[in-house]
Write a protein that holds these residues in place. Sequence first.
Motif, PDB file in Angstrom:
ATOM      1  N   ILE A 136       0.858  -1.184   0.000  1.00  9.45           N
ATOM      2  CA  ILE A 136       0.000   0.000   0.000  1.00  9.45           C
ATOM      3  C   ILE A 136       0.892   1.231   0.000  1.00  9.45           C
ATOM      4  CG2 ILE A 136      -1.770   1.309   1.208  1.00  9.45           C
ATOM      5  CD1 ILE A 136      -2.809  -1.264   2.404  1.00  9.45           C
ATOM      6  N   VAL A 137       0.775   2.018  -1.050  1.00 12.26           N
ATOM      7  CA  VAL A 137       1.544   3.258  -1.180  1.00 12.26           C
ATOM      8  C   VAL A 137       0.548   4.414  -1.192  1.00 12.26           C
ATOM      9  CG1 VAL A 137       3.092   4.608  -2.644  1.00 12.26           C
ATOM     10  CG2 VAL A 137       3.422   2.136  -2.424  1.00 12.26           C
ATOM     11  N   THR A 138       0.732   5.380  -0.327  1.00 15.07           N
ATOM     12  CA  THR A 138      -0.167   6.526  -0.287  1.00 15.07           C
ATOM     13  C   THR A 138       0.537   7.765  -0.815  1.00 15.07           C
ATOM     14  OG1 THR A 138       0.372   7.482   1.892  1.00 15.07           O
ATOM     15  CG2 THR A 138      -1.059   5.537   1.858  1.00 15.07           C
ATOM     16  N   THR A 139      -0.231   8.641  -1.417  1.00  9.25           N
ATOM     17  CA  THR A 139       0.227  10.002  -1.714  1.00  9.25           C
ATOM     18  C   THR A 139      -0.560  10.910  -0.798  1.00  9.25           C
ATOM     19  OG1 THR A 139       0.774   9.494  -4.013  1.00  9.25           O
ATOM     20  CG2 THR A 139       0.385  11.807  -3.450  1.00  9.25           C
ATOM     21  N   SER A 140       0.120  11.481   0.162  1.00  9.38           N
ATOM     22  CA  SER A 140      -0.522  12.212   1.253  1.00  9.38           C
ATOM     23  C   SER A 140      -0.078  13.667   1.208  1.00  9.38           C
ATOM     24  CB  SER A 140      -0.155  11.575   2.598  1.00  9.38           C
ATOM     25  OG  SER A 140      -0.466  10.182   2.585  1.00  9.38           O
ATOM     26  N   VAL A 141      -1.041  14.562   1.048  1.00  9.32           N
ATOM     27  CA  VAL A 141      -0.752  15.979   0.839  1.00  9.32           C
ATOM     28  C   VAL A 141      -0.859  16.740   2.150  1.00  9.32           C
ATOM     29  CG1 VAL A 141      -1.388  18.052  -0.453  1.00  9.32           C
ATOM     30  CG2 VAL A 141      -1.645  15.792  -1.509  1.00  9.32           C
TER      31      VAL A 141
ATOM     32  N   THR B 206       4.809   6.148   2.021  1.00  8.42           N
ATOM     33  CA  THR B 206       3.985   7.346   1.845  1.00  8.42           C
ATOM     34  C   THR B 206       4.786   8.395   1.095  1.00  8.42           C
ATOM     35  OG1 THR B 206       2.567   7.039   3.785  1.00  8.42           O
ATOM     36  CG2 THR B 206       2.907   9.296   3.038  1.00  8.42           C
ATOM     37  N   VAL B 207       4.254   8.800  -0.063  1.00  5.69           N
ATOM     38  CA  VAL B 207       4.841   9.931  -0.795  1.00  5.69           C
ATOM     39  C   VAL B 207       4.250  11.188  -0.168  1.00  5.69           C
ATOM     40  CG1 VAL B 207       5.142  11.041  -3.029  1.00  5.69           C
ATOM     41  CG2 VAL B 207       5.004   8.536  -2.884  1.00  5.69           C
ATOM     42  N   LEU B 208       5.075  11.909   0.550  1.00  7.84           N
ATOM     43  CA  LEU B 208       4.621  13.079   1.296  1.00  7.84           C
ATOM     44  C   LEU B 208       4.733  14.313   0.404  1.00  7.84           C
ATOM     45  CD1 LEU B 208       3.575  13.426   4.195  1.00  7.84           C
ATOM     46  CD2 LEU B 208       5.883  14.143   4.849  1.00  7.84           C
ATOM     47  N   ILE B 209       3.610  14.931   0.134  1.00  8.69           N
ATOM     48  CA  ILE B 209       3.569  16.128  -0.714  1.00  8.69           C
ATOM     49  C   ILE B 209       3.408  17.352   0.183  1.00  8.69           C
ATOM     50  CG2 ILE B 209       2.399  17.311  -2.596  1.00  8.69           C
ATOM     51  CD1 ILE B 209       3.706  14.704  -3.449  1.00  8.69           C
ATOM     52  N   ASP B 210       4.397  18.224   0.145  1.00 11.96           N
ATOM     53  CA  ASP B 210       4.361  19.470   0.908  1.00 11.96           C
ATOM     54  C   ASP B 210       3.829  20.562  -0.010  1.00 11.96           C
ATOM     55  OD1 ASP B 210       4.847  21.807   2.321  1.00 11.96           O
ATOM     56  OD2 ASP B 210       6.750  21.105   3.137  1.00 11.96           O
ATOM     57  N   ASN B 211       2.560  20.921   0.166  1.00 13.28           N
ATOM     58  CA  ASN B 211       1.937  21.913  -0.713  1.00 13.28           C
ATOM     59  C   ASN B 211       2.705  23.221  -0.743  1.00 13.28           C
ATOM     60  OD1 ASN B 211      -0.181  21.000  -2.238  1.00 13.28           O
ATOM     61  ND2 ASN B 211      -1.757  21.399  -0.719  1.00 13.28           N
TER      62      ASN B 211
ATOM     63  N   GLY C 175       8.971  19.094   6.717  1.00 12.74           N
ATOM     64  CA  GLY C 175       7.549  19.116   6.396  1.00 12.74           C
ATOM     65  C   GLY C 175       6.636  18.812   7.561  1.00 12.74           C
ATOM     66  N   VAL C 176       7.110  17.987   8.508  1.00 19.28           N
ATOM     67  CA  VAL C 176       6.224  17.454   9.541  1.00 19.28           C
ATOM     68  C   VAL C 176       6.428  18.092  10.910  1.00 19.28           C
ATOM     69  CG1 VAL C 176       5.596  15.335  10.793  1.00 19.28           C
ATOM     70  CG2 VAL C 176       5.990  15.259   8.326  1.00 19.28           C
TER      71      VAL C 176
END
Length: 449
Positions: free
Chosen positions: A160-165, A194-199, A400-401
Amino acid sequence: MSVLTLQVGQCGNQLGHDVFDTLAATAAAAPPAEQDKIRDMYFRAGADARKPLAARAALVDMEPKVVERCVARARKGGRFEYTPSKLDKQEGSANNWAFGYHVQAMACLDKILDNVHAELEKMDALRGVQLLHSVGGGTGSGVGSHVLEILRDLHPRAPIVTTSVLPLRGGEVVTQHYNAVLTLAHLQRYADATVLIDNSRVMHHLASSGGGGNVLAPGEASGPPAGGAAKPAAATIGFEEMNVTIAADLAAGVLLPSRWDEGAGPAPSSGYPYASVRAKGAVQLLHDFVDAVAPHPSLKFVSVYTARGSAVDATARWNVVLRDLKRRLPTATASPSLLTLRGDVVKPVGGLSRIDLACPADLFGPLNKAARGCALKTPLCGQHGSATLVANSPHAVIDGVSGVVQRAAEMAGCGAYFHHFARYGLERDDCDAALATVEQMLKDYRGCL
């Protein structure tokens, strides 16, 4: 060899449309062999020969207009379509993780699972799940977390791979920090990567590379300002442009199949029971991606960086592209990484330190020690070539976090706004446990510096 996609919430559905549009356009322009692989992985045949490809996706949102617009955009574009595997209600999730997780998800869970199973029945084999969502709102965060938890329980062997914005750092809603921490804790527990997208980072990059364009604030209209002339289209950056950029990065570095370069050493041996050791030249799948960039179960948040080339001499183009990519990277730290070149590659990449492009051997610094390389001659549709690095970078994750966690901890310490969550079943102990999980994750990443 199919991947199931779940688009959850407004952000997940809007981004999901652009992802499938990019995949469909690239497949149409690819050679027949690559075209078949892309289509088999993410699409299936339409209802009849005259229909476009159907996305292997389940659409979830609590407001019908979001899903309806997504379906209408796909139909209007003509490259692909969504089938009725969708769910919506007549009310949103109030930007509240607890309302989404405990109320909305529970009320809709049977319907969501029916839609998921309907898509799975049309696959020969499930080779992975991708979840597209935002961590700052109510549906993407709360419903998305619940769906992720259930999917992990039902399909323990599927990657399970998520793209989380991540939400904008300037703030979109007052509860976004609680929502983000509660969601990040679920991602840490249940996702494989998790591919973390920093808007905020995406906006800054587009503004700095687009000739001084203005960044639109959340909710700001993109039309003419009151009492003034309209801004040139190229001078504004809104969420639509950001989604197109993010979709292209995901397609180039995560989703589109690549051939493992023979000079990069052995391809990863997947930990998933149904996968054998990948032969050299085998098509990259989601389990290969997980093994390459998130091999440690405590360190599973990755970032994507892409530089794109122009229509110039191939050797000169790649020199420029790779140097541009280096400028986009955070401070170099040895970490699992995957570099993918797409386009007219001069010589297939055999790891970052062996790119035959007259570039310095230490172009990417310590990242050379842990990087793997892929190359594919078919570029993304409409591009002359691109270099995409997916890096499990401690600096990117911490940057980012950490601010989100700090703000959530401060709010929790004085009980600010917590009553909005408590009324829907979230206990204070649950919030404290989520904070502890994410703080431990950050501690693990700081230990890598």
